[in-house]
Design a protein around this motif. Structure first.
Motif, short mmCIF file in Angstrom:
data_model
loop_
_atom_site.label_atom_id
_atom_site.label_comp_id
_atom_site.label_asym_id
_atom_site.label_seq_id
_atom_site.Cartn_x
_atom_site.Cartn_y
_atom_site.Cartn_z
N ILE A 191 1.26 -1.23 0.37
CA ILE A 191 0.49 0.13 -0.34
C ILE A 191 1.13 1.31 0.17
CG2 ILE A 191 -1.48 1.45 1.13
CD1 ILE A 191 -2.42 -1.97 2.13
N LEU A 192 1.90 1.82 0.51
CA LEU A 192 2.89 2.62 1.32
C LEU A 192 2.77 2.47 -0.75
CD1 LEU A 192 4.45 1.49 4.36
CD2 LEU A 192 2.82 3.23 4.06
N LEU A 193 3.68 1.80 -1.09
CA LEU A 193 4.70 1.62 -2.43
C LEU A 193 3.24 2.20 -3.29
CD1 LEU A 193 7.08 -1.54 -2.57
CD2 LEU A 193 7.60 0.77 -2.61
N TYR A 194 1.93 2.13 -3.18
CA TYR A 194 1.54 2.37 -4.29
C TYR A 194 1.77 3.70 -3.94
CZ TYR A 194 -0.68 -1.36 -6.89
OH TYR A 194 -0.98 -2.50 -8.07
N THR A 195 1.14 4.15 -3.16
CA THR A 195 0.93 5.71 -2.62
C THR A 195 2.12 6.86 -3.04
OG1 THR A 195 1.84 5.83 -0.11
CG2 THR A 195 -0.97 5.00 -1.05
N GLY A 196 3.30 5.72 -2.78
CA GLY A 196 4.42 6.90 -3.30
C GLY A 196 4.69 7.68 -2.54
N VAL A 197 4.81 7.34 -1.28
CA VAL A 197 5.42 8.40 0.43
C VAL A 197 6.58 7.43 0.23
CG1 VAL A 197 2.57 8.69 0.74
CG2 VAL A 197 4.62 6.74 2.01
N SER A 198 6.70 6.49 0.34
CA SER A 198 8.16 6.57 0.08
C SER A 198 8.11 5.02 -0.67
CB SER A 198 8.00 5.27 2.02
OG SER A 198 9.79 4.53 2.32
N ASP A 199 9.63 4.58 -0.89
CA ASP A 199 10.50 3.46 -1.28
C ASP A 199 10.79 2.00 -0.57
OD1 ASP A 199 12.72 3.57 0.18
OD2 ASP A 199 13.61 4.99 -2.17
N CYS A 200 10.29 2.00 0.33
CA CYS A 200 10.07 1.18 1.39
C CYS A 200 11.28 0.06 1.37
CB CYS A 200 9.13 0.51 1.04
SG CYS A 200 7.37 1.02 1.70
N ASN A 201 12.84 1.18 1.42
CA ASN A 201 13.66 0.19 0.78
C ASN A 201 14.30 -0.68 2.48
OD1 ASN A 201 16.85 -0.88 0.74
ND2 ASN A 201 16.73 0.47 -1.62
N MET A 202 14.09 -1.39 2.49
CA MET A 202 15.42 -2.10 3.49
C MET A 202 16.11 -1.92 3.95
SD MET A 202 11.61 -4.73 5.20
CE MET A 202 12.27 -4.89 7.03
N GLU A 203 16.85 -2.20 2.34
CA GLU A 203 18.41 -2.35 2.93
C GLU A 203 18.72 -0.84 3.49
OE1 GLU A 203 19.94 -3.53 -0.68
OE2 GLU A 203 19.49 -6.25 -0.33
N GLU A 204 18.58 -0.30 2.98
CA GLU A 204 18.98 1.18 3.41
C GLU A 204 18.16 2.03 4.26
OE1 GLU A 204 17.92 3.66 -0.36
OE2 GLU A 204 19.97 2.97 -1.76
N GLY A 205 16.74 1.26 5.09
CA GLY A 205 16.21 1.94 6.31
C GLY A 205 15.10 2.61 6.34
#
Length: 496
Positions: A191-205
């Motif tokens: 959902i967060l990726l669809y909204t575009g508010v974050s890239d949700c990249n766990m490797e980069e924190g």
């Protein structure tokens, strides 16, 4: 107890795990939460900082408007209620990576509350997980541990991350299994990726999750003492960490011990958690309202303006695509796993004679070859136009499935698009009934034993004739016409 896997199923069945999650999400703004410094991962240590990031005397915070808009979008996407007036607070703690000695966060009046997400439980039924709150805050810096040199451990501080805008999403303690944790996080990230508010990249924190885990005897009225599992950098590892922590706590209780409220770190190499420090309670942080920031007012008009940019979310998009393109629920779930994949499918489906044929080729032919080649969809040698062309040729009967497979194999082997390979190699499907009948007659004449088997009632032997005609035609006979004519001719022989 040295390992949690020693517990018997009977012992595990006596207890009910209770799990709540705190998910920190970095927002994709161009600048930081309270200053104009660039909000970008990496860079030379301590190069993306200013007096406000460093907490220097006299430097005052100014709230990033875009961060507020992203927070509202994220909150509504997970069904939260937006608080019209929220308040920033100081969360006081003293760590080397927090130069101010406090973090600007929200406490008793967060920007959003009372949300929920539905996830599948162990039976596949839908289960609603409550979301207590979504609040805004700034990120801290980063401690970099250099290991040991001459028996002296060295730690360096990089403050580039200080002031990065975050939202923290706190669930209710409604999760009961590690699998539910995995499903909740997967859906939240989607959902967060669809909204575009974050890239949700766990490797980069960009997305970090802490799991609060406790256990209690089934039927008990009060939750057990919780331990917080921190700093786990993948959903798969979070699932493993939660499974381990559940069993560790049950083992402690079964051995007559007492679970301690603490923060614990997951060691993936060893498959276990380790004690980090005692867990702070809210009063330990001595929250008080941030004196340098006024209350944040997000009125109805501003909310409405922000929500105009809300995209179609994954669940709604899946339902629409099933209705619009008559594809299966499984295919719709595959295509909506990312907004980019869904966009590409829809662009192709709208141009093709049969969207279902496009879906079938994407899921059966293209994604399989991409997986084997270790490629992403945007790296595919077969373009969307190529997929549409292939689907249309298959739909019209000009190409059999075997021909398509051969052409796709060549496209991937030579890294050339489907139209180029088709125009060069162009197999021709034989649809002339007279030509196909002649080949069938030839095969029937050469195989009297199989003809007798068919006449004796063994109808499955028809596949033998179909296969042999396909070999004679070098795979070019139209399958639908061939199957119909084989059955017709064999039935006519049986009537003699």
């Amino acid at each position: 107890m040295s390992t949690a896997t020693l517990l018997s199923p009977e012992i595990l069945a006596k207890y009910q795990p209770v799990i709540g999650l705190e998910v920190h999400v970095q927002l994709l703004t161009e600048s930081k939460a309270f200053c104009g410094c660039v909000n970008k991962y990496g860079g030379d240590p301590n190069s993306h900082v200013c007096p406000t990031c460093l907490g220097l005397p006299g430097a005052l915070p100014v709230l990033n408007r875009k961060a507020v808009e992203f927070a509202v979008l994220a909150a509504r996407a997970i069904n939260c209620e937006i608080r019209e007036t929220s308040v920033f607070s100081r969360k006081n703690y003293f760590y080397p990576d927090s130069p101010k000695g406090y973090q600007i966060s929200q406490f008793d009046k967060p920007i959003a509350e009372n949300g929920w997400l539905d996830v599948p439980d162990a039976t596949g039924a839908s289960k609603r997980i409550g979301i207590t709150r979504l609040h805004m805050e700034e990120d801290a810096g980063k401690s970099i541990h250099d290991g040991f040199a001459d028996s002296v451990s060295k730690t360096y501080i990089d403050l580039n991350r200080c002031g990065t805008p975050l939202v923290e999403i706190v669930s209710e303690p409604d999760l009961r299994t590690a699998d539910e944790v995995f499903e909740y996080l997967t859906k939240l990230k989607e959902i967060l990726l669809y909204t575009g508010v974050s890239d949700c990249n766990m490797e980069e924190g960009s997305l970090r999750c802490d799991a609060n885990v406790s256990v209690m005897l089934k039927g008990a009225k009060e939750y057990g003492t919780k331990a917080e599992v921190k700093n786990v950098n993948s959903f798969r590892y979070i699932r493993s960490a939660v499974e381990y922590e559940i069993e560790r706590q049950i083992g402690v209780i079964e051995d007559g011990g007492r679970v301690v409220q603490e923060s614990r770190l997951w060691n993936n190499a060893e498959g276990r958690t380790y004690s980090m420090r005692s867990k702070e309670a809210a009063h330990d942080y001595r929250y008080f309202p941030e004196p340098d920031l006024p209350p944040l007012v997000v009125g109805a008009a501003w909310q409405a303006e922000i929500l105009k940019s809300m995209p179609e979310l994954p669940e709604a998009r899946r339902a629409r695509m099933i209705a619009d393109y008559e594809i299966s629920a499984q295919d719709a779930a595959t295509f909506t796993a990312s907004a980019a994949f869904a966009d590409q499918f829809e662009a192709a489906a709208k141009k093709a004679r049969s969207p279902r044929r496009v879906a079938s080729l994407l899921t059966s032919e293209i994604t399989m070859r991409l997986r084997l080649a270790g490629l992403e969809l945007d790296e595919s040698p077969v373009s969307l136009a190529g997929i549409v062309m292939a689907a249309d040729l298959a739909e019209s009967g000009e190409l059999s499935s075997k021909m398509l497979k051969q052409l796709f194999d060549t496209s991937f082997a030579e890294s050339k698009d489907f139209p180029e390979i088709y125009e060069r190699d162009k197999p021709k499907q034989i649809s002339d009934t007279g030509a196909i009948e002649a080949m069938i007659d030839e095969v029937i004449a050469a195989n009297p034993k199989q003809v007798e088997q068919y006449r004796g009632g063994k109808k499955t032997v028809a596949a033998f004739f179909v296969g042999n005609v396909m070999r004679v035609s070098k795979g070019q006979a139209n399958p639908a016409i061939l199957n119909e004519l084989v059955t017709k001719k064999l039935d006519a022989l049986g009537a003699l």
